[in-house]
Design a protein around this motif. Structure first.
Motif, PDB file in Angstrom:
ATOM      1  N   PHE A 215       0.668  -1.153  -0.038  1.00  0.00           N
ATOM      2  CA  PHE A 215      -0.090   0.048  -0.037  1.00  0.00           C
ATOM      3  C   PHE A 215       0.758   1.192  -0.034  1.00  0.00           C
ATOM      4  O   PHE A 215       0.193   2.407   0.028  1.00  0.00           O
ATOM      5  CB  PHE A 215      -0.996  -0.020   1.136  1.00  0.00           C
ATOM      6  CG  PHE A 215      -1.993  -1.050   1.298  1.00  0.00           C
ATOM      7  CD1 PHE A 215      -2.891  -0.999   0.417  1.00  0.00           C
ATOM      8  CD2 PHE A 215      -1.810  -2.075   1.809  1.00  0.00           C
ATOM      9  CE1 PHE A 215      -3.974  -1.922   0.170  1.00  0.00           C
ATOM     10  CE2 PHE A 215      -2.956  -3.162   1.968  1.00  0.00           C
ATOM     11  CZ  PHE A 215      -3.999  -2.904   1.069  1.00  0.00           C
ATOM     12  N   ARG A 217       3.611   3.860  -1.654  1.00  0.00           N
ATOM     13  CA  ARG A 217       4.418   3.707  -3.105  1.00  0.00           C
ATOM     14  C   ARG A 217       5.881   4.473  -2.852  1.00  0.00           C
ATOM     15  O   ARG A 217       6.659   4.028  -3.299  1.00  0.00           O
ATOM     16  CB  ARG A 217       3.690   4.992  -3.933  1.00  0.00           C
ATOM     17  CG  ARG A 217       2.384   4.549  -4.627  1.00  0.00           C
ATOM     18  CD  ARG A 217       2.227   5.620  -5.454  1.00  0.00           C
ATOM     19  NE  ARG A 217       1.822   6.760  -5.240  1.00  0.00           N
ATOM     20  CZ  ARG A 217       0.378   7.248  -4.579  1.00  0.00           C
ATOM     21  NH1 ARG A 217      -0.465   6.442  -4.945  1.00  0.00           N
ATOM     22  NH2 ARG A 217       0.083   8.564  -4.224  1.00  0.00           N
ATOM     23  N   VAL A 326      -5.595   3.060   4.866  1.00  0.00           N
ATOM     24  CA  VAL A 326      -4.643   2.187   4.316  1.00  0.00           C
ATOM     25  C   VAL A 326      -5.301   1.488   3.219  1.00  0.00           C
ATOM     26  O   VAL A 326      -4.662   1.124   2.124  1.00  0.00           O
ATOM     27  CB  VAL A 326      -4.220   0.831   5.502  1.00  0.00           C
ATOM     28  CG1 VAL A 326      -3.490  -0.051   4.827  1.00  0.00           C
ATOM     29  CG2 VAL A 326      -3.308   1.740   6.294  1.00  0.00           C
ATOM     30  N   ARG A 328      -7.659   2.365   1.473  1.00  0.00           N
ATOM     31  CA  ARG A 328      -7.748   3.231   0.083  1.00  0.00           C
ATOM     32  C   ARG A 328      -6.523   3.734  -0.389  1.00  0.00           C
ATOM     33  O   ARG A 328      -6.348   4.645  -1.420  1.00  0.00           O
ATOM     34  CB  ARG A 328      -8.727   4.595   0.606  1.00  0.00           C
ATOM     35  CG  ARG A 328      -9.943   4.130   1.008  1.00  0.00           C
ATOM     36  CD  ARG A 328     -10.893   5.459   1.418  1.00  0.00           C
ATOM     37  NE  ARG A 328     -10.723   6.559   0.470  1.00  0.00           N
ATOM     38  CZ  ARG A 328     -11.305   7.521   0.714  1.00  0.00           C
ATOM     39  NH1 ARG A 328     -11.648   7.964   1.961  1.00  0.00           N
ATOM     40  NH2 ARG A 328     -11.359   8.470  -0.147  1.00  0.00           N
ATOM     41  N   SER A 329      -5.369   3.172   0.148  1.00  0.00           N
ATOM     42  CA  SER A 329      -4.047   3.525  -0.271  1.00  0.00           C
ATOM     43  C   SER A 329      -3.793   4.945  -0.056  1.00  0.00           C
ATOM     44  O   SER A 329      -3.011   5.586  -0.969  1.00  0.00           O
ATOM     45  CB  SER A 329      -3.783   3.264  -1.964  1.00  0.00           C
ATOM     46  OG  SER A 329      -3.915   1.666  -2.018  1.00  0.00           O
ATOM     47  N   SER A 330      -4.436   5.737   0.677  1.00  0.00           N
ATOM     48  CA  SER A 330      -4.145   7.122   0.928  1.00  0.00           C
ATOM     49  C   SER A 330      -3.287   7.214   2.309  1.00  0.00           C
ATOM     50  O   SER A 330      -3.231   8.523   2.745  1.00  0.00           O
ATOM     51  CB  SER A 330      -5.417   7.950   1.148  1.00  0.00           C
ATOM     52  OG  SER A 330      -6.197   7.494   2.051  1.00  0.00           O
TER      53      SER A 330
END
Length: 420
Positions: A215, A217, A326, A328-330
């Motif tokens: 998750f 980048r 987490v 939502r990958s934000s």
């Protein structure tokens, strides 16, 4: 000042606490000094999470005023939870997350290296620093499992060390250091969690690694991610036979601790909406009990018993928000670190330095998320090597006031103007 605080938190045992009106751990006293130096009131902007945590403190104050809570429980909330959280909020804003993550990486690599040395030599130098007080009597003895010494460093307990190491895995992995350095540092911290022979520490460390790789980048290139997962799997396969042997030799000791945690669940029925549970009892020797249990090995249950259902629900709401971020990958690395601690929050109380380090990372999580959302900056930009500085708004200059300098009159060291 911040790296000095980290050194005190990680290398000064908890039993060196002093009494100044209330009990102050070395890390709490150092946190006060660091907060005063960094002056959070200058740059830290309040957000919703701050308000919710403020309501948690207010709920304790109301319960204390009505005689439904104790002063000591509030002292823990302020000096351990509060100061750790404020320090994390401040450090992320004043120093920048890249600098904070590098400092944490450096200090915890040393912590991890000492854990390997302790496990290999069966010697802990910190327990030799004896102090004649009840804290040393509680935390100053070494632990074994299956006849094997469990590394605990200066943390007083192997679970506290293991959970703290797991807590910093995402920060180490995403620090602005060369990828080979990050690979080595992450593997060092993961390996040290195994030296604690703590199922909680090892589980949280593994979850932190997987969540970071999936998750974040900022975790680096695909090559680094794949290398870490392969290396971690290889180490796990290699270490599993001796670790499983330790648990087999320990026999009922390991299973009994798990059963003990299950026995605590009925205590949830003893929680009040606000304030301390009526199941609380203090014995003549000063020992505290909840329903006959001396140790509450669950931060979730202990929080509800100590402060009430309402504060517990507010803290659970914040944790749920972190989980959603987490998924939502934000999320930021500190957010992932907190989410990976969920197994620990249900299986161990916040003890010794683990308490203030956990709340430090919680403060880092709130600050990093708030800053990225407020400025609209990309997360790659926010976690670049240079500490993030919010851009200042600029005022457009009317075109009739712009003076154009002819190209031939421009100084030789001035780039020729271009029209874009």
């Amino acid at each position: 000042m911040f790296i000095a605080w980290l050194a005190i938190a990680c290398f000064v045992p908890y039993w060196f606490s002093i009494n100044i009106g209330i009990g102050w751990s070395p890390a709490s006293l150092a946190a006060v000094a660091a907060i005063v130096v960094m002056r959070p009131w200058r740059d830290v902007r309040p957000v919703l999470a701050d308000a919710l945590l403020g309501l948690v403190v207010l709920s304790w104050a109301i319960a204390f005023a009505t005689g439904d809570s104790t002063f000591s429980s509030g002292a823990v909330m302020i000096t351990q939870w509060g100061f750790g959280y404020v320090l994390g909020r401040t450090a992320a804003v004043r120093l920048g997350m890249p600098a904070v993550s590098v400092m944490i990486t450096l200090v915890f690599c040393l912590v991890a290296a000492l854990a390997f040395v302790e496990f290999a030599t069966v010697w802990n130098p910190f327990v030799d620093l004896a102090v004649n007080n009840s804290l040393y009597a509680t935390w100053g003895s070494l632990q074994e499992r299956g006849g094997v010494l469990r590394a605990e460093g200066a943390f007083g307990h192997s679970i506290a060390l293991g959970a703290s190491l797991a807590l910093v895995v995402p920060l180490v992995l995403t620090s602005p250091l060369p990828e080979p350095v990050r690979f080595f540092a992450t593997m060092l911290v993961l390996g040290a969690s195994t030296m604690t022979v703590s199922r909680t520490g090892m589980t949280c460390a593994a979850i932190a690694l997987v969540l970071s790789v999936l998750f974040l980048r900022e975790a680096g290139s695909a090559r680094l991610r794949i290398s870490l997962m392969v290396a971690a799997a290889a180490v796990a396969v290699t270490l599993w036979p001796p670790v499983s042997t330790i648990f087999d030799v320990a026999g009922d000791e390991a299973s009994a601790s798990a059963e003990y945690r299950g026995d605590l669940i009925p205590l949830m029925g003893e929680m009040k909406l606000l304030g301390q549970s009526p199941a609380f009892l203090r014995a003549a020797d000063g020992s505290a009990y909840f329903g006959g249990f001396r140790s509450i090995d669950s931060s979730f249950i202990l929080t509800g018993l100590s402060y009430g259902i309402v504060p517990l629900l507010m803290l659970t709401l914040l944790l749920a928000a972190a989980v959603i971020a987490v998924l939502r990958s934000s999320a930021t690395p500190a957010t992932v670190a907190i989410v990976a601690q969920i197994p620990a929050l249900f299986s161990v109380a916040l003890i010794t330095q683990y308490t203030i380090i956990f709340w430090l990372v919680a403060g880092l999580a709130v600050s990093s998320l708030a800053a990225a959302r407020r400025t609209g900056a990309s997360r790659t930009e926010f976690f670049s090597i240079a500490p993030f500085v919010p851009p200042r708004p600029t005022r457009a200059v009317p075109s009739h006031r712009v003076q154009h300098l002819p190209t031939e009159q421009a100084p030789h060291d001035t780039p020729t103007p271009h029209t874009t």
